[in-house]
Every structure is written in C-alpha cells, then in structure tokens.
Write an enzyme that holds these catalytic residues in place. Structure first.
Site, mmCIF file in Angstrom:
data_model
loop_
_atom_site.group_PDB
_atom_site.id
_atom_site.type_symbol
_atom_site.label_atom_id
_atom_site.label_comp_id
_atom_site.label_asym_id
_atom_site.label_seq_id
_atom_site.Cartn_x
_atom_site.Cartn_y
_atom_site.Cartn_z
ATOM 1 N N LYS A 239 0.781 -1.308 0.038
ATOM 2 C CA LYS A 239 0.082 -0.015 -0.120
ATOM 3 C C LYS A 239 0.841 1.164 -0.134
ATOM 4 O O LYS A 239 1.932 1.115 0.752
ATOM 5 C CB LYS A 239 -0.990 -0.138 1.273
ATOM 6 C CG LYS A 239 -1.920 1.164 1.513
ATOM 7 C CD LYS A 239 -2.186 1.337 2.797
ATOM 8 C CE LYS A 239 -0.776 1.509 3.769
ATOM 9 N NZ LYS A 239 -1.545 2.418 4.892
ATOM 10 N N PRO B 37 9.228 -5.662 2.959
ATOM 11 C CA PRO B 37 9.932 -5.271 4.294
ATOM 12 C C PRO B 37 9.050 -4.979 5.349
ATOM 13 O O PRO B 37 7.806 -4.660 5.197
ATOM 14 C CB PRO B 37 10.829 -3.937 3.878
ATOM 15 C CG PRO B 37 10.468 -3.461 2.563
ATOM 16 C CD PRO B 37 9.680 -4.731 2.087
ATOM 17 N N ILE B 38 9.450 -5.168 6.561
ATOM 18 C CA ILE B 38 8.429 -5.263 7.816
ATOM 19 C C ILE B 38 8.637 -3.790 8.487
ATOM 20 O O ILE B 38 9.835 -3.128 8.457
ATOM 21 C CB ILE B 38 9.093 -6.145 8.796
ATOM 22 C CG1 ILE B 38 8.861 -7.647 8.137
ATOM 23 C CG2 ILE B 38 8.093 -6.031 10.155
ATOM 24 C CD1 ILE B 38 9.303 -8.748 9.110
ATOM 25 N N ALA C 90 7.368 -1.130 7.197
ATOM 26 C CA ALA C 90 7.997 -0.211 6.189
ATOM 27 C C ALA C 90 7.080 0.911 5.813
ATOM 28 O O ALA C 90 7.552 1.540 4.533
ATOM 29 C CB ALA C 90 8.169 -1.178 5.241
ATOM 30 N N GLY C 91 6.084 1.056 6.283
ATOM 31 C CA GLY C 91 5.085 2.147 5.773
ATOM 32 C C GLY C 91 4.182 1.566 4.689
ATOM 33 O O GLY C 91 3.746 2.478 3.809
ATOM 34 N N GLY D 249 1.896 -0.912 4.764
ATOM 35 C CA GLY D 249 0.772 -1.564 4.930
ATOM 36 C C GLY D 249 0.950 -3.184 4.903
ATOM 37 O O GLY D 249 -0.320 -3.908 4.817
ATOM 38 N N GLY D 250 2.022 -3.927 4.868
ATOM 39 C CA GLY D 250 2.255 -5.324 4.329
ATOM 40 C C GLY D 250 1.315 -6.120 5.477
ATOM 41 O O GLY D 250 0.618 -7.037 4.961
ATOM 42 N N GLY D 251 1.373 -5.939 6.721
ATOM 43 C CA GLY D 251 1.044 -6.869 7.723
ATOM 44 C C GLY D 251 -1.005 -6.894 7.741
ATOM 45 O O GLY D 251 -1.462 -7.817 7.532
ATOM 46 N N SER D 252 -1.565 -5.628 7.203
ATOM 47 C CA SER D 252 -2.804 -5.311 7.005
ATOM 48 C C SER D 252 -3.215 -5.945 5.588
ATOM 49 O O SER D 252 -4.141 -6.599 5.460
ATOM 50 C CB SER D 252 -3.057 -3.943 7.088
ATOM 51 O OG SER D 252 -3.144 -3.399 8.304
ATOM 52 N N ASP E 100 -6.381 0.549 8.869
ATOM 53 C CA ASP E 100 -6.078 0.398 7.451
ATOM 54 C C ASP E 100 -6.665 -1.084 6.936
ATOM 55 O O ASP E 100 -6.245 -1.571 5.930
ATOM 56 C CB ASP E 100 -4.515 0.632 7.095
ATOM 57 C CG ASP E 100 -3.813 -0.291 7.911
ATOM 58 O OD1 ASP E 100 -4.086 -1.013 8.611
ATOM 59 O OD2 ASP E 100 -2.494 -0.207 7.429
#
Length: 290
Positions: A11, A97-98, A100-101, A103-106, A139
C-alpha cells in the site's frame, strides 16, 4: 477444497495529511491510497487447526506469533461466523520489508480473510468482512479492498477513486524499521497540521497527477526523518535519482517512493539506486487504480 493463494500488495500513501489527536485517541487523516504490483503471497488450505508458517526474504523478521495480524484477523473471522478458530493452515511468503509504511501486515491479513472465506465457504458478505478487517487496525478495510481510494476519518472512511491513472514508481527501503507509534508521538510533539482533503486534480493524466501530488505532503515524514535519519537520506537519494519526478515517504515510513513518468524511468532509477545502495530493498513498480 485444496490450497488457494493470493497476492497481498504493498500500500502506498500518495499523500498523508494528519490532524491533531482527537479525544477518542485517534488522529484524523486524509490520504489517497494506491496499491503496487510488488507484494507478499498468502496461501490458505484446510487443516485440523489454525496455524501460520512464515517464509520468504523477510520471513525471519516476522514470527508466527499469536499477535500476528493474520492470526488476529482469522480469530476475529471465527468470532464473527461462529466457527471459533478457523481450521486453516496459512503460509505467508514475506517479500515486503517489515515496519516499512507499506501496510504489509494489513494487506496480508486482508488476503488471508478473503481466502479463508473461499476455502471454508463462509456465508459472510463484503461489508461484514470489512468489519472483521477493521479489528486489526484502521487500514484493515482498505487493505482488504486492495484498490485506490481516498481514506479519511481514522483511515477507515473510504471512497473509491477509479480515475487514478497507472503511475510508475521506484520503492526504496533503507533497511531500518519505523515504528508507527513512535512516529505519531513525535508528530504530536511538533507543529500540527489539519487533515484537509485537497480538491482532486482537474486533469487525471499521469503528468498532471504527479504535479498535483507535488503540492501535497506526508505530515508524518518530518517526525519520521527526525527519529530515523536514514529516512531523510533515502528521500534525498531517491529525489536526486535521474528519472524521479517526486520523492516522498509512504505512511509512517521507512519506505520512500519516487514517482516516474515512464516504466523505463522507473526501471533505470531502481537500477541506479540498487548500484549505489546495495544493502537497501529497492523495487520498480506500477501503481494502478485496481
């Protein structure tokens, strides 16, 4: 049903206007959110009990722990549908990357929710699934939808924006985390802005959109740069790369995006940045409305 897989795209906050902390403990915001064609991959299959396995280049930094957003989202789905913990084996190929801005986890959680609905043939509509996604954070609903939208309120008031043209970009992550909570606390201690929603551009051509975005801002960028100087260095490096028309941090960092006017410019910028910063995560990408 056999295993199903889906991409969980990055995102990008093309701009992010943040207001002062409200009495409810949340910051109002206004943002235009797009999704890139770089992503994690989530695979879901039936199992005797719920489990999560994390693999991929960034898998070592993300334990399959009880507080993982995928597991939290699936538990919330179980509560909403009366199925307790959904009996699913989930595999996350963590390629983004974690912290990182992006929204990877969401985005991972959103992909897992949609796959779980299919695999288990759950009778839950899109609106109810968005409510479940909201359990993991503001998010969550936008990352469940995975399409360009204006985000307001806490980030959960969404208006689709299909007019956004395809935009080419290079993403640069300096390899340092940027914890969201710390960035917001630093923002609260500094000069505050309004969560104003700008008027949309009169012309939605790529060049006009880039020019319009250049007049906007990410209010979290200054505090994030102050907390993590590597972010400021990344912004400067991306902005100075030939072919980049606009450089800005996404979300609460640490990833910086550089908008380019063509796919060739984005590819050349990514190659130049990779040669100069071999330890960084860098990707050329395409942002699209859906």
């Amino acid at each position: 049903m056999s295993a199903l897989s889906a991409l969980a795209p990055a995102k990008i906050n093309l701009f992010l206007h943040v207001g002062p902390l409200d009495a409810d403990g949340y910051h109002p915001l206004s943002s235009l959110v797009a999704f890139a064609d770089v992503s994690d991959r989530v695979t879901v299959e039936p199992a005797e009990r719920m489990s999560l396995t994390v693999t991929g280049p960034f898998g070592a930094g993300l334990a399959a722990e009880p507080d993982n957003l995928i597991l939290r989202a699936l538990r919330a789905l179980g509560e909403a549908t009366g199925t307790a913990e959904p009996p699913l084996k989930v595999t996350l190929d963590k390629r983004l990357p974690i912290a990182a801005g992006l929204g990877g986890g969401s985005s991972d959680a959103g992909a897992a929710l949609k796959l779980a609905r299919q695999v288990l043939a759950l009778d839950i509509d899109d609106a109810a699934l968005e409510a479940v996604a909201g359990v993991i954070g503001a998010d969550g609903p936008m990352c469940l939808r995975m399409r360009t939208a204006w985000a307001e309120g806490r980030g959960d008031v969404l208006t689709d924006e299909p007019r956004l043209p395809p935009l080419w970009a290079v993403l640069f992550n300096p390899g340092v985390p940027s914890p969201t909570g710390a960035v917001y606390r630093a923002y609260d201690a500094g000069p505050l802005r309004a969560a104003d929603r700008p008027a949309p551009p009169a012309d939605w051509s790529p060049a006009a959109v880039i020019d319009w975005l250049a007049g906007l801002r990410n209010d979290l960028q200054p505090p994030a740069e102050a907390l993590t100087p590597a972010i400021a260095d990344a912004v400067q490096a991306v902005a100075a790369t030939p072919g980049v028309a606009l450089a800005r941090m996404s979300g609460s960092g640490a990833t910086v995006f550089g908008l380019c006017r063509s796919s060739e410019d984005a590819a050349a910028a990514a190659a130049a940045l990779a040669a100069a910063h071999p330890a960084a995560w860098i990707a050329a990408t395409r942002l699209a409305a859906a």
